[in-house]
Design a protein around this motif. Sequence first.
Motif, PDB file in Angstrom:
ATOM      1  N   ILE A  64       1.311   2.978  -3.443  1.00 14.34           N
ATOM      2  CA  ILE A  64       0.162   3.511  -4.178  1.00 14.34           C
ATOM      3  C   ILE A  64       0.144   5.028  -4.027  1.00 14.34           C
ATOM      4  O   ILE A  64       0.291   5.555  -2.924  1.00 14.34           O
ATOM      5  CB  ILE A  64      -1.150   2.897  -3.655  1.00 14.34           C
ATOM      6  N   SER A 111      -1.703   2.171 -10.361  1.00 12.14           N
ATOM      7  CA  SER A 111      -1.608   2.442  -8.927  1.00 12.14           C
ATOM      8  C   SER A 111      -0.988   3.786  -8.588  1.00 12.14           C
ATOM      9  O   SER A 111      -0.875   4.132  -7.413  1.00 12.14           O
ATOM     10  CB  SER A 111      -0.792   1.337  -8.252  1.00 12.14           C
ATOM     11  N   GLN A 156       0.814  -1.210   0.000  1.00  9.26           N
ATOM     12  CA  GLN A 156       0.000   0.000   0.000  1.00  9.26           C
ATOM     13  C   GLN A 156       0.853   1.268   0.000  1.00  9.26           C
ATOM     14  O   GLN A 156       0.418   2.316  -0.484  1.00  9.26           O
ATOM     15  CB  GLN A 156      -0.926  -0.002   1.224  1.00  9.26           C
ATOM     16  N   LEU A 177       1.239  -4.088  -8.682  1.00  9.90           N
ATOM     17  CA  LEU A 177       0.996  -2.684  -8.974  1.00  9.90           C
ATOM     18  C   LEU A 177       1.607  -2.288 -10.313  1.00  9.90           C
ATOM     19  O   LEU A 177       2.780  -2.588 -10.572  1.00  9.90           O
ATOM     20  CB  LEU A 177       1.588  -1.797  -7.873  1.00  9.90           C
TER      21      LEU A 177
END
Length: 299
Positions: free
Chosen positions: A5, A203, A2, A185
């Motif tokens: 991103i 992403s 995460q 991603l």
Amino acid sequence: MQSLIGTGVALVTPFKKDFSVDVEALERIVNFQVENGIDYLVVLGTTGESATLTKDEKELVIKTVIKANAGRLPLVLGVGGNNTAEVVEELKTRDLSDFVAVLSVSPYYNKPTQEGIYQHFKAVAEASPVPVILYNVPGRTSSNMIPATVIRLANDFKNVVAIKEAAGDIVQAMRLIQNKPEGFLVISGDDIITLPMVLAGGSGVISVIAEGFPRQFSDMVRLGLDRKVDEAYEIHYQLSDAIDMIFEQGNPAGIKEVFKTLGLSGNTVRLPLVSATEDLASRLDAFTKKVAGQAKVNA
């Protein structure tokens, strides 16, 4: 992953007029990114002129960024090359504890086949103690890492978590997005098509223009991720001329002119790169002052 991103920036390496690394300017640039909405920092990428830094200078840049960042943003380190054994050795011996991932470019100059590219990154993935972001940039490497090779690597190695896709081909990017495994991603490496890639399912971006205009560009990416299309495209078109300009005479000559206007660093680059012409510098100066003025009005 995460933390990857959104908007990452490929940090420049600022130089003094005598071509030595300007540590104080690098600290200012890092703080500028942190304070203006950037999501993560990429150290020693192409924009950092890593090809013309000595081993000791690379260590200085790494230590300076880690210290200035002070744990505020995730860090990614560029570790790549066209000598597979040398890249593997660096991954095995370097302390990567401060980095969430490495960014590794597809081998340049050698012009390997797709199988050669696969075997290179197989060795990289097996050696790396942290997640690996593949980097496809045919304009610099003279070979294109096709989607089938990327997907094969993503499926075969759990620590191959993303690709910085900089082929400048939105169709190729969409094929990657369509066929990628869950969680992998697809990150834009081309500032001008970042928003279309995000809206197609990408992403985010590892950007050059964003480090000069971090608030605006990171806002655009967030709006794109939130599917606020009209608002995102409004920012895209505000910055599109600047994106063309910063790459007009090579990277990072253009973005360093932006930093000069902002008072963050000088505009010195190392040969074989040369500084922007007076005409381009003037146009970038005017654009940067205009955007800075708009930001103050809207603040």
